[in-house]
Design a protein around this motif. Structure first.
Motif, PDB file in Angstrom:
ATOM      1  N   GLN A   1      83.608   4.401 -11.099  1.00  0.00           N
ATOM      2  CA  GLN A   1      83.612   3.350 -10.084  1.00  0.00           C
ATOM      3  C   GLN A   1      82.190   2.806  -9.949  1.00  0.00           C
ATOM      4  OE1 GLN A   1      86.547   2.489  -8.718  1.00  0.00           O
ATOM      5  NE2 GLN A   1      87.668   4.211  -9.586  1.00  0.00           N
ATOM      6  N   SER A   2      82.074   1.630  -9.342  1.00  0.00           N
ATOM      7  CA  SER A   2      80.761   0.988  -9.217  1.00  0.00           C
ATOM      8  C   SER A   2      79.950   1.471  -8.021  1.00  0.00           C
ATOM      9  CB  SER A   2      80.922  -0.533  -9.153  1.00  0.00           C
ATOM     10  OG  SER A   2      81.770  -0.877  -8.080  1.00  0.00           O
ATOM     11  N   THR A   3      80.582   2.156  -7.070  1.00  0.00           N
ATOM     12  CA  THR A   3      79.854   2.691  -5.908  1.00  0.00           C
ATOM     13  C   THR A   3      80.348   4.099  -5.600  1.00  0.00           C
ATOM     14  OG1 THR A   3      81.407   1.948  -4.196  1.00  0.00           O
ATOM     15  CG2 THR A   3      79.688   0.363  -4.890  1.00  0.00           C
ATOM     16  N   PRO A   4      79.519   4.913  -4.943  1.00  0.00           N
ATOM     17  CA  PRO A   4      79.960   6.256  -4.550  1.00  0.00           C
ATOM     18  C   PRO A   4      81.154   6.187  -3.585  1.00  0.00           C
ATOM     19  CG  PRO A   4      77.580   6.065  -4.313  1.00  0.00           C
ATOM     20  CD  PRO A   4      78.109   4.713  -4.648  1.00  0.00           C
ATOM     21  N   ASP A   5      81.144   5.233  -2.669  1.00  0.00           N
ATOM     22  CA  ASP A   5      82.241   5.112  -1.704  1.00  0.00           C
ATOM     23  C   ASP A   5      83.580   4.884  -2.403  1.00  0.00           C
ATOM     24  OD1 ASP A   5      80.550   5.525   0.442  1.00  0.00           O
ATOM     25  OD2 ASP A   5      80.306   3.390   0.873  1.00  0.00           O
ATOM     26  N   LEU A   6      83.596   4.016  -3.413  1.00  0.00           N
ATOM     27  CA  LEU A   6      84.844   3.788  -4.150  1.00  0.00           C
ATOM     28  C   LEU A   6      85.306   5.051  -4.863  1.00  0.00           C
ATOM     29  CD1 LEU A   6      84.203   0.248  -5.695  1.00  0.00           C
ATOM     30  CD2 LEU A   6      85.850   0.843  -3.906  1.00  0.00           C
ATOM     31  N   ALA A   7      84.376   5.797  -5.427  1.00  0.00           N
ATOM     32  CA  ALA A   7      84.748   7.019  -6.135  1.00  0.00           C
ATOM     33  C   ALA A   7      85.296   8.069  -5.185  1.00  0.00           C
ATOM     34  CB  ALA A   7      83.529   7.574  -6.883  1.00  0.00           C
ATOM     35  N   LEU A   8      84.754   8.139  -3.977  1.00  0.00           N
ATOM     36  CA  LEU A   8      85.120   9.212  -3.053  1.00  0.00           C
ATOM     37  C   LEU A   8      86.292   8.857  -2.139  1.00  0.00           C
ATOM     38  CD1 LEU A   8      81.530  10.381  -2.185  1.00  0.00           C
ATOM     39  CD2 LEU A   8      83.235  11.634  -3.534  1.00  0.00           C
TER      40      LEU A   8
ATOM     41  N   PRO B   1      90.070   1.557 -11.766  1.00  0.00           N
ATOM     42  CA  PRO B   1      89.347   0.416 -11.197  1.00  0.00           C
ATOM     43  C   PRO B   1      89.913  -0.907 -11.710  1.00  0.00           C
ATOM     44  CG  PRO B   1      88.075   1.354 -12.974  1.00  0.00           C
ATOM     45  CD  PRO B   1      89.308   2.215 -12.818  1.00  0.00           C
ATOM     46  N   GLN B   2      89.502  -1.997 -11.073  1.00  0.00           N
ATOM     47  CA  GLN B   2      89.975  -3.318 -11.487  1.00  0.00           C
ATOM     48  C   GLN B   2      89.312  -3.781 -12.779  1.00  0.00           C
ATOM     49  OE1 GLN B   2      89.608  -6.085  -8.282  1.00  0.00           O
ATOM     50  NE2 GLN B   2      90.983  -4.940  -6.970  1.00  0.00           N
ATOM     51  N   ALA B   3      88.155  -3.234 -13.077  1.00  0.00           N
ATOM     52  CA  ALA B   3      87.424  -3.646 -14.275  1.00  0.00           C
ATOM     53  C   ALA B   3      86.589  -2.478 -14.791  1.00  0.00           C
ATOM     54  CB  ALA B   3      86.505  -4.827 -13.947  1.00  0.00           C
ATOM     55  N   VAL B   4      86.182  -2.579 -16.035  1.00  0.00           N
ATOM     56  CA  VAL B   4      85.271  -1.602 -16.615  1.00  0.00           C
ATOM     57  C   VAL B   4      83.940  -1.739 -15.883  1.00  0.00           C
ATOM     58  CG1 VAL B   4      83.987  -1.024 -18.709  1.00  0.00           C
ATOM     59  CG2 VAL B   4      86.391  -1.679 -18.862  1.00  0.00           C
ATOM     60  N   VAL B   5      83.283  -0.625 -15.609  1.00  0.00           N
ATOM     61  CA  VAL B   5      81.996  -0.662 -14.912  1.00  0.00           C
ATOM     62  C   VAL B   5      80.903  -0.941 -15.936  1.00  0.00           C
ATOM     63  CG1 VAL B   5      80.379   0.588 -13.443  1.00  0.00           C
ATOM     64  CG2 VAL B   5      82.850   0.928 -13.165  1.00  0.00           C
ATOM     65  N   THR B   6      80.173  -2.036 -15.726  1.00  0.00           N
ATOM     66  CA  THR B   6      79.053  -2.400 -16.591  1.00  0.00           C
ATOM     67  C   THR B   6      77.769  -1.901 -15.955  1.00  0.00           C
ATOM     68  OG1 THR B   6      80.205  -4.399 -17.312  1.00  0.00           O
ATOM     69  CG2 THR B   6      77.827  -4.305 -17.700  1.00  0.00           C
ATOM     70  N   LEU B   7      76.990  -1.149 -16.723  1.00  0.00           N
ATOM     71  CA  LEU B   7      75.726  -0.622 -16.218  1.00  0.00           C
ATOM     72  C   LEU B   7      74.554  -1.329 -16.884  1.00  0.00           C
ATOM     73  CD1 LEU B   7      76.413   3.223 -16.212  1.00  0.00           C
ATOM     74  CD2 LEU B   7      76.692   1.585 -14.379  1.00  0.00           C
ATOM     75  N   GLU B   8      73.835  -2.089 -16.088  1.00  0.00           N
ATOM     76  CA  GLU B   8      72.570  -2.644 -16.554  1.00  0.00           C
ATOM     77  C   GLU B   8      71.562  -1.492 -16.583  1.00  0.00           C
ATOM     78  OE1 GLU B   8      72.028  -5.732 -17.620  1.00  0.00           O
ATOM     79  OE2 GLU B   8      74.056  -6.387 -17.140  1.00  0.00           O
TER      80      GLU B   8
ATOM     81  N   CYS C   1      75.428  -1.103 -20.775  1.00  0.00           N
ATOM     82  CA  CYS C   1      76.494  -0.344 -21.429  1.00  0.00           C
ATOM     83  C   CYS C   1      77.710  -0.319 -20.516  1.00  0.00           C
ATOM     84  CB  CYS C   1      76.049   1.077 -21.789  1.00  0.00           C
ATOM     85  SG  CYS C   1      75.716   2.157 -20.391  1.00  0.00           S
ATOM     86  N   TYR C   2      78.859  -0.023 -21.107  1.00  0.00           N
ATOM     87  CA  TYR C   2      80.109   0.055 -20.363  1.00  0.00           C
ATOM     88  C   TYR C   2      80.473   1.515 -20.097  1.00  0.00           C
ATOM     89  CZ  TYR C   2      81.115  -4.843 -21.601  1.00  0.00           C
ATOM     90  OH  TYR C   2      81.072  -6.205 -21.750  1.00  0.00           O
ATOM     91  N   ALA C   3      80.824   1.818 -18.855  1.00  0.00           N
ATOM     92  CA  ALA C   3      81.361   3.131 -18.495  1.00  0.00           C
ATOM     93  C   ALA C   3      82.885   2.989 -18.539  1.00  0.00           C
ATOM     94  CB  ALA C   3      80.881   3.561 -17.125  1.00  0.00           C
ATOM     95  N   TYR C   4      83.467   3.353 -19.664  1.00  0.00           N
ATOM     96  CA  TYR C   4      84.906   3.202 -19.863  1.00  0.00           C
ATOM     97  C   TYR C   4      85.663   4.379 -19.252  1.00  0.00           C
ATOM     98  CZ  TYR C   4      84.306  -0.510 -23.356  1.00  0.00           C
ATOM     99  OH  TYR C   4      84.012  -1.683 -24.006  1.00  0.00           O
ATOM    100  N   GLY C   5      86.828   4.090 -18.702  1.00  0.00           N
ATOM    101  CA  GLY C   5      87.762   5.119 -18.273  1.00  0.00           C
ATOM    102  C   GLY C   5      87.193   6.097 -17.275  1.00  0.00           C
ATOM    103  N   ALA C   6      87.415   7.367 -17.558  1.00  0.00           N
ATOM    104  CA  ALA C   6      86.968   8.457 -16.706  1.00  0.00           C
ATOM    105  C   ALA C   6      86.209   9.456 -17.558  1.00  0.00           C
ATOM    106  CB  ALA C   6      88.176   9.138 -16.056  1.00  0.00           C
TER     107      ALA C   6
END
Length: 163
Positions: free
Chosen positions: A154-161, A86-93, A61-66
């Motif tokens: 974001q795809s990682t906690p570090d990017l989010a924080l 982010p540079q791209a939509v986060v795709t969650l497998e 699924c896609y995690a769109y926006g915020a």
């Protein structure tokens, strides 16, 4: 003397039946029906929480926006930090997670209040909040003021924080 060549008979193998290639399932926006949300206090940066969205479903699924974030059923929605796009939509497998930071207050900022829970909605492709919210208990005590914000997924906690 001229040689006569017999015509070559081409042996044609029976045409192989091409099996239809199944189309991969369309990737849809993440929904609270197939995901779980968790909120945790982090050591750094101070005055931040980390919102974690995990795909519990069987399809990506896609995690769109915020995420849309509301504290204690307040009428105002927490603002989105635009610099965190982010540079791209986060795709969650299945089993993967996306992360958003929640900034709670700024030092010397406006007078705040203590909050007890947060409700969060996910967004569709048009970045509209959809579905039912997930309501999560906040770590005690959680103090928030009018400078609160949420980041994009974001795809990682570090990017989010980093915001």
């Amino acid at each position: 003397m001229r040689r006569r060549l017999a015509p070559l008979a081409l042996l044609a193998a029976p045409a192989a039946q091409a099996a239809p290639v199944p189309k991969p399932p369309a990737v849809k926006a993440c929904s609270t029906a197939a995901t779980s949300l968790a909120v945790d206090r982090v050591r750094r940066p101070v005055n931040h929480l980390l919102l974690t969205l995990t795909n519990d479903g069987k399809r990506p699924c896609y995690a769109y926006g915020a995420p849309t974030v509301v504290f204690d059923d307040e009428p105002a929605v927490t603002g989105i930090l635009q610099d965190s796009v982010p540079q791209a939509v986060v795709t969650l497998e299945p089993g993967d997670s996306a992360y958003a930071a929640i900034g709670l207050s700024s030092p010397g900022g406006p007078r705040g209040r203590t909050v007890h829970h947060v409700s969060s909605w996910l967004a569709n492709r048009k970045l509209q909040a959809v579905g039912d919210p997930a309501t999560l208990a906040l770590p005690k005590p959680t103090h928030v003021d009018d400078s609160a914000f949420v980041t994009y997924w974001q795809s990682t906690p570090d990017l989010a924080l980093t915001w």
